[in-house]
Design an enzyme around this catalytic site. Sequence first.
Site, PDB file in Angstrom:
ATOM      1  N   MET A   1       0.830  -1.191   0.000  1.00 21.70           N
ATOM      2  CA  MET A   1       0.000   0.000   0.000  1.00 21.70           C
ATOM      3  C   MET A   1       0.875   1.255   0.000  1.00 21.70           C
ATOM      4  O   MET A   1       2.095   1.177   0.028  1.00 21.70           O
ATOM      5  CB  MET A   1      -0.930  -0.009   1.217  1.00 21.70           C
ATOM      6  CG  MET A   1      -1.967  -1.116   1.194  1.00 21.70           C
ATOM      7  SD  MET A   1      -3.125  -0.967   2.573  1.00 21.70           S
ATOM      8  CE  MET A   1      -3.988  -2.529   2.408  1.00 21.70           C
ATOM      9  N   CYS A   2       0.247   2.406   0.008  1.00 22.20           N
ATOM     10  CA  CYS A   2       0.936   3.686  -0.063  1.00 22.20           C
ATOM     11  C   CYS A   2       1.501   4.081   1.298  1.00 22.20           C
ATOM     12  O   CYS A   2       1.299   3.398   2.290  1.00 22.20           O
ATOM     13  CB  CYS A   2      -0.027   4.764  -0.549  1.00 22.20           C
ATOM     14  SG  CYS A   2      -0.934   4.302  -2.046  1.00 22.20           S
ATOM     15  N   GLN A   3       2.202   5.213   1.331  1.00 23.53           N
ATOM     16  CA  GLN A   3       2.657   5.777   2.597  1.00 23.53           C
ATOM     17  C   GLN A   3       2.349   7.267   2.634  1.00 23.53           C
ATOM     18  O   GLN A   3       2.328   7.948   1.597  1.00 23.53           O
ATOM     19  CB  GLN A   3       4.153   5.535   2.821  1.00 23.53           C
ATOM     20  CG  GLN A   3       4.456   4.094   3.179  1.00 23.53           C
ATOM     21  CD  GLN A   3       5.732   3.943   3.990  1.00 23.53           C
ATOM     22  OE1 GLN A   3       6.374   4.901   4.398  1.00 23.53           O
ATOM     23  NE2 GLN A   3       6.112   2.698   4.232  1.00 23.53           N
TER      24      GLN A   3
ATOM     25  N   HIS B   1       2.793  12.067  -0.208  1.00 28.19           N
ATOM     26  CA  HIS B   1       2.278  10.718  -0.458  1.00 28.19           C
ATOM     27  C   HIS B   1       3.169  10.013  -1.462  1.00 28.19           C
ATOM     28  O   HIS B   1       3.606  10.611  -2.449  1.00 28.19           O
ATOM     29  CB  HIS B   1       0.855  10.826  -1.017  1.00 28.19           C
ATOM     30  CG  HIS B   1       0.198   9.516  -1.311  1.00 28.19           C
ATOM     31  ND1 HIS B   1       0.340   8.860  -2.519  1.00 28.19           N
ATOM     32  CD2 HIS B   1      -0.632   8.754  -0.569  1.00 28.19           C
ATOM     33  CE1 HIS B   1      -0.381   7.747  -2.494  1.00 28.19           C
ATOM     34  NE2 HIS B   1      -0.979   7.652  -1.327  1.00 28.19           N
TER      35      HIS B   1
ATOM     36  N   ASN C   1      -3.878   6.020   2.365  1.00 30.73           N
ATOM     37  CA  ASN C   1      -3.157   4.754   2.367  1.00 30.73           C
ATOM     38  C   ASN C   1      -4.164   3.654   2.686  1.00 30.73           C
ATOM     39  O   ASN C   1      -4.810   3.690   3.734  1.00 30.73           O
ATOM     40  CB  ASN C   1      -2.039   4.783   3.421  1.00 30.73           C
ATOM     41  CG  ASN C   1      -1.651   3.402   3.928  1.00 30.73           C
ATOM     42  OD1 ASN C   1      -1.760   3.132   5.112  1.00 30.73           O
ATOM     43  ND2 ASN C   1      -1.219   2.536   3.041  1.00 30.73           N
TER      44      ASN C   1
END
Length: 229
Positions: free
Chosen positions: A1-3, A77, A108
């Site tokens: 996933m994103c941060q 992001h 996220n």
Amino acid sequence: MCQLLGLNSSLPAALGPFFDVFAERGGRTDEHKDGWGIAFHSGKRCRLFTDHRAAIDSPLAARIRRRPLRARNILAHIRKATQGRIALENSHPFARRLWDQTWSFAHNGDLKGFAPAPALYRPQGDTDSEAAFCHLLSQLARRFPHGAPAPAVLRAAMAEVAAEIATHGTFNFILSNGEALFAHCSTNLHYRLEAGKAIVATQPVDSIDGWIAFAPGELKAFGRGTLRG
């Protein structure tokens, strides 16, 4: 996933080495290489920069690392795509106008089966993240059509809508209107308070003690570098 990485400060400040560490996670020290972006809020003004390239390969990211901008609220992001194409329009943060303020948002997580009915705000890309942002702002605009409510009322309403969206999956996000920084945790989010500054990150961006983990389901508000609730 994103941060995620966010800063709320009592005075205009830069992310400095925090952004250096964070950007390196965008394809070099971690796998978040599907785009990146950053928003700088100064009062009602918001400067938004996004790129579909990995942060480590982005000339824009390199320029910001060399000449960091200062602001009272900053949202950054790095993306690892779960829904939506790798494209500029799907790079976070996203921004919209509400109550004569520019709001920016970065997410996220992964929201399965999230398809809200079209409302006041509509996505331009095809991510679950932008759909959630548009739904959140649409709900706030519907509840408070005459302008922004008191901070405690706004935070409570935002927490209600965030909890509803989070039933569809993981919904960690940071959000700012230029006055405050809001952060919601589903699974993984941390913050640290310094003199006049609050830093929020998916994972700590340095080894200094003082990082505090959010509890799942928590929505916190930061203003002028302090925790407001």
